[in-house]
Design a protein around this motif. Structure first.
Motif, PDB file in Angstrom:
ATOM      1  N   ARG A   1     102.409  15.785  21.538  1.00 30.11           N
ATOM      2  CA  ARG A   1     101.167  15.084  21.185  1.00 30.11           C
ATOM      3  C   ARG A   1     100.038  16.071  20.943  1.00 30.11           C
ATOM      4  N   ALA A   2      99.956  17.088  21.811  1.00 32.38           N
ATOM      5  CA  ALA A   2      98.853  18.046  21.701  1.00 32.38           C
ATOM      6  C   ALA A   2      98.824  18.689  20.319  1.00 32.38           C
TER       7      ALA A   2
ATOM      8  N   LEU B   1      94.508  23.524  25.212  1.00 29.61           N
ATOM      9  CA  LEU B   1      95.961  23.492  25.363  1.00 29.61           C
ATOM     10  C   LEU B   1      96.652  24.435  24.387  1.00 29.61           C
TER      11      LEU B   1
ATOM     12  N   SER C   1     106.920  16.059  29.665  1.00 27.72           N
ATOM     13  CA  SER C   1     106.057  17.196  29.354  1.00 27.72           C
ATOM     14  C   SER C   1     106.280  17.696  27.934  1.00 27.72           C
TER      15      SER C   1
ATOM     16  N   ALA D   1     104.133  15.497  25.935  1.00 22.21           N
ATOM     17  CA  ALA D   1     102.717  15.869  26.053  1.00 22.21           C
ATOM     18  C   ALA D   1     102.404  17.027  25.112  1.00 22.21           C
ATOM     19  N   ASP D   2     103.255  18.037  25.115  1.00 20.77           N
ATOM     20  CA  ASP D   2     103.036  19.182  24.231  1.00 20.77           C
ATOM     21  C   ASP D   2     103.127  18.767  22.766  1.00 20.77           C
TER      22      ASP D   2
END
Ligand SMILES: Nc1ncnc2c1ncn2[C@@H]1O[C@H](COP(=O)(O)OP(=O)(O)OP(=O)(O)O)[C@@H](O)[C@H]1O
Ligand SMILES: [Mg+2]
Lengths: 388, 252
Positions: free
Chosen positions: B105-106, B134, B99, B102-103
């Motif tokens: 990458r965002a 996001l 996770s 993921a953050d």
């Protein structure tokens, strides 16, 4: 919520045929489920409105229904004169000594006879049931062979129009009025003079005594006195509870049958939702990979597909509920197998039933969507992007 | 084995470094990756060492199956290496949890795909807005940014169109807008012109060059096509999972 609802909802809309078919399956189950609850609610409502809270019914100990009961004239007089019993405007006890007999009448449109309750009441009998109103014609005159019929009887049976005569117990009885009992169980009865009916049926005991309590909280004392009196072999119940108890077996039957059917169907509908959701996931593997690459987490993907299946359930629930609500315009009649009498009641939709129905439908959607959604969330990003 | 086409002025600048420069945006050291296919272990990348500076526009070339996409995926944080160092912006992204990644990458990576990978049920506007969901940005801030970015890619009048109502080139421009909307430092593009005709491809490449020169975005672009690679400032050749040469392209 990270993944917008419009994305979720439009995916359902894009596959509208599949969505409609799946929602249709859910709607069918929901319809059955809601109908059963509505039937039961209608039955309970009918039975509860049949009884007045402050009214007390006396029957023979051990009898469940008035049909099986017997109360001697002496016993009736003792009960009637108990100090807990209210006085009427005529300064006499507010009590009705009643006789209940089943006769067979022909239903309209069929040759099939059905059992109908004939109730003989005392002069106070109508006053004790304020929900019972004369809707046409007039009251029967006491000491006569006149009868009045409940609204469900008037609608459903031959020879029950005002002015016509019914023949039973070797006498002709003239219908002089129709009463509306506010959708209670009395709507399925025929009423006349208790003494006349007892003579005609050669009965020497009453079936029940109905009294109004002067003070509603006196019930326990009244019951204890009756229990303690050696002359009395009677049992007292509040009228509402008495009728509620009478419908319990029918209610249980409706519930068990209906909910068993619902349970069996719901397995099918849930599997349907699951197949649809698996297809939905399979069609969007690359989209899932893209969303994850953009930074959406597994949890976001899980939530999106769970919400999609919840929405699917909601659509099915709303359709099923809408169909079920149409049933309110229909009425239902069946034999109450505790009294063996015909009983008419309505499908009653309550807010509680609506909420339970939608929750049930969404639960089916959620249950069906769980594995596919978990599968979508578990996907590997690179593999799902390669699936493009 | 066919020789790489653009092999004239080979100027390896992988290591050793000629002069001390600012810390590279992407630092790759002895990176290896293999896939398990059934019983077999298939090595895809072996011993990759490479630096990419902030502001670079790098083309990754090589034959099919040479591991270009795999390398790009590793740098973009959607795949994990078996061993080696992989630092982006000074951060060792191999140590991040899923996770966290993921953050990361965002906010740090913009993606451009060969087949655009737009959400078919969302409009151009909504597709570009998606990565902003996001962030903590409010609706009006999001609108402002989306409208601005879409007009930069020349699609101000197509905001309400769905992807299937747009040409391939227009879809790819939406995808570019989506890739830059969060203002990431790094943009990865896997054959961004692979599905486009010549003139649309030229548009897209010109737009990527502008992202690089005007906005200072660091871009890594996989391409098969030598013509497209000329849009980049540097070309890296991969073959069988190894870097075989760094090439400055003839000016585009
Ligand atoms: N998830 C995977 N599982 C197994 N093998 C894989 C996987 N991903 C890639 N490979 C293998 O790794 C090798 C390199 O793949 P990659 O996609 O990086 O090549 P590529 O250079 O991008 O090729 P192309 O130009 O065809 O896109 C190929 O042999 C491929 O089959
Ligand atoms: Mg590739």
């Amino acid at each position: 919520m990270a993944i917008p609802l419009s994305y979720i909802a439009r995916n359902l809309w894009t596959r509208r045929l599949t969505t409609a078919l799946t929602a249709g399956g859910l709607a069918l189950v929901v319809f059955v489920f809601a109908t059963v609850l509505m039937l039961d609610a209608g039955l309970k409502q009918t039975m509860v409105t049949t009884g007045e809270y402050d009214n007390v019914v006396a029957i023979r100990k051990g009898a469940d229904t008035e049909i099986q009961s017997g109360i001697t004239r002496v016993q009736a007089a003792v009960i009637e004169s108990h100090p807990s019993v209210a006085l009427g405007t005529d300064a006499r006890r507010l009590a009705s000594k009643e006789t209940v007999v089943l006769i067979s009448l022909r239903k309209l449109g069929t040759a099939k006879p059905s059992n109908v309750v004939i109730r003989g009441i005392s002069p106070h009998g109508l006053e004790l049931r304020p929900q019972v109103k004369i809707a046409g014609g007039r009251r029967f005159a006491s000491g006569s062979s006149e009868i009045i019929v409940g609204s469900s009887i008037a609608k459903g049976f031959e020879g029950t129009r005002i002015g016509s005569t019914l023949r039973f117990a070797q006498r002709d009885w003239t219908v002089v009025g129709i009463f509306d009992a506010g959708r209670s169980g009395f709507d399925s009865e025929i009423w006349g003079d208790a003494d006349q009916l007892m003579q005609a049926f050669r009965r020497i005991v009453y079936s029940s005594v109905i009294v109004r309590l002067a003070d509603g909280s006196d019930f326990e004392r009244f019951r204890a006195d009756v229990d303690a009196d050696p002359r009395l072999t009677n049992e007292l119940k509040r009228e509402q509870i008495f009728y509620g108890d009478q419908s319990r077996a029918l209610s249980t039957f409706i519930n068990i049958l209906g909910l068993t059917l619902t349970a069996v169907f719901s397995i099918g509908a849930t599997i349907g939702a699951m197949i649809t959701m698996y297809a939905s996931v399979a069609n969007r593997v690359a989209e899932i990979g893209t969303l994850r690459a953009l930074g959406f987490r597994r949890g976001n993907v899980l939530a999106a597909f769970l919400i999609e299946s919840l929405l699917l359930g909601l659509v099915g629930g709303v359709i099923g509920l809408a169909l079920a609500s149409l049933m309110q315009f229909a009425s239902f009649s069946t034999t109450n197998f505790q009294t063996f009498a015909e009983l008419a009641f309505r499908f009653t939709l309550t807010p509680g039933i609506a909420a339970a129905t939608l929750a049930f439908s969404m639960a089916m959607g959620l249950l069906g969507g769980f594995l596919p959604a978990a599968g979508a969330a578990r996907m590997n990003i690179v593999d799902s992007l390669r699936a493009a | 084995m066919s020789a790489p086409r653009v092999e004239t002025r080979v100027e390896p600048r992988v290591e050793p470094r000629a002069e001390p420069r600012a810390e590279p945006l992407v630092e790759i050291h002895n990176l290896a990756k293999s896939y398990v296919r059934g019983e077999q272990i298939v090595p895809v990348l072996s011993d990759i060492t490479l630096d990419i500076q902030e502001g670079d526009f790098t083309a990754l070339m090589g034959p099919s199956g040479s591991g270009k996409t795999t390398l790009l995926n590793l740098v973009a944080g959607i795949d994990k290496p078996d061993c080696g160092t992989l630092r982006v912006g000074g951060l060792d992204i191999t140590t991040l949890t899923e996770s966290q990644l993921a953050d990361w990458r965002a906010s740090n990576v913009g993606f451009i795909f060969q087949f655009y990978n737009l959400m078919p049920v969302l409009t151009a506007y909504e597709n570009v807005e998606l990565p902003l969901m996001l962030t903590g940005l409010g609706r009006s801030e999001r609108r402002e940014r989306v409208e601005m970015t879409l007009s930069v890619v020349g699609l101000a009048d197509r905001m309400k169109h769905y992807p299937n109502e747009l040409s391939g080139g227009q879809q790819q421009r939406v995808a570019i807008a989506r890739a830059v909307i969060t203002d990431p430092r790094l943009i990865v593009a896997d054959e961004p012109t692979g599905d486009l005709d010549r003139s649309s491809a030229a548009d897209i490449l010109a737009m990527m060059q502008r992202l690089n020169t005007e906005l200072g975005k660091t871009i890594i672009m996989v391409t098969h096509d030598g013509q497209s690679a000329r849009a980049a400032k540097a070309i890296i050749h991969l073959e069988k999972g190894e870097i075989i040469g760094n090439v400055e392209p003839a000016s585009a």
